[in-house]
Design an enzyme around this catalytic site. Sequence first.
Site, PDB file in Angstrom:
ATOM      1  N   LYS A 204       0.869  -1.178   0.000  1.00 11.71           N
ATOM      2  CA  LYS A 204       0.000   0.000   0.000  1.00 11.71           C
ATOM      3  C   LYS A 204       0.906   1.228   0.000  1.00 11.71           C
ATOM      4  O   LYS A 204       1.650   1.474   0.949  1.00 11.71           O
ATOM      5  CB  LYS A 204      -0.919   0.006   1.223  1.00 11.71           C
ATOM      6  CG  LYS A 204      -1.838   1.217   1.298  1.00 11.71           C
ATOM      7  CD  LYS A 204      -2.734   1.121   2.530  1.00 11.71           C
ATOM      8  CE  LYS A 204      -3.647   2.327   2.667  1.00 11.71           C
ATOM      9  NZ  LYS A 204      -4.512   2.229   3.864  1.00 11.71           N
TER      10      LYS A 204
ATOM     11  N   LYS B 241      -2.222  -1.566  -3.717  1.00 12.29           N
ATOM     12  CA  LYS B 241      -3.044  -0.356  -3.653  1.00 12.29           C
ATOM     13  C   LYS B 241      -2.150   0.873  -3.752  1.00 12.29           C
ATOM     14  O   LYS B 241      -1.151   0.926  -3.026  1.00 12.29           O
ATOM     15  CB  LYS B 241      -3.836  -0.338  -2.341  1.00 12.29           C
ATOM     16  CG  LYS B 241      -4.706   0.884  -2.146  1.00 12.29           C
ATOM     17  CD  LYS B 241      -5.390   0.859  -0.779  1.00 12.29           C
ATOM     18  CE  LYS B 241      -6.252   2.104  -0.580  1.00 12.29           C
ATOM     19  NZ  LYS B 241      -6.854   2.163   0.760  1.00 12.29           N
TER      20      LYS B 241
END
Length: 327
Positions: A194, A247
């Site tokens: 992420k 992400k």
Amino acid sequence: MEMIHRPRRLRRSPVLRKMVRETRMDKSSLIYPIFVMEGTNIKQEIPTMPGQYRYSVDRLSEVLQETAAAGVSSVMFFGIPDHKDSCGSGAWAEDGIVQKAFRKAKAEVPELYLIGDVCMCEYTSHGHCGILDGDYVDNDKTLEYLAKIALSQVQAGADMVAPSDMMDGRVGAIRQLLDENGYCNVPIMSYAAKYASGFYGPFRDAAGSAPAFGDRKSYQMDYHNRREAMKEVFSDLDEGADIIMIKPALSYLDVIRETADAIDVPVAAYSVSGEYALIKAGAKLGYIEEEKLICETATSIYRAGCNILLTYFARELAGYMDKGLIG
């Protein structure tokens, strides 16, 4: 000169083009994120995410039924509490906002698969994803709280948990506590890579989760780094992650591809709020064709190696698959 190889032969008709398509998608691979808030009779549009809403629990059945009717079988809940404190206690409370949402969803739309985002930023008064030691997020102190959040979500009805905090060791801590409490069959979808991204702005507006000071660069990844992502991926796999998530999606297609090539578990990608907002804004201005961009960007994510896609366009994509525009 006679041409033996003519790639255009396989592009002559829609049936043939679809027959030889390399990237195939299915509605079962889509996950729709949903924002749930305290209060009653609330369906509140998010200004920075046109077409997306915050729902109170008593209005939740509407969006769940619409999602199921579209053919999207999985949803992820993000909670917006009324009360925040330094340790984010609302995140694991038995009567917390997402816990109430899970119970409501299980009772009223039981065919849906329910996933819980495990993090603290929506629930802490400082907006960071863990327990503070001064101005620094204390990694190891935070692990206990993240595990408690995951357990509380599963006890309320979550079928899967997805830690998004980016603390080192959190997958192992969650796996251990779930197993100790008899939930050894509940999978973990880890936000393994992420990145500290500028694409999260609309989400932070929607969830009220912007940090009160500083940023999250000490725990979310530097977007210059690719090899580091694989370190995170393999670390989470070693701790028991069942699915690996990247992400954001669009600016990290290289990371999705490398992950998919390197591991033997499903790869998920989160097409985040900023990606959604860009398409919506461009379409509103008349600069792009919304339908075409939704289809093309989603396909690019799958083509990169994604097996599971979290997207605010999940229901639209399901409809485009029914029409044969993608899939």
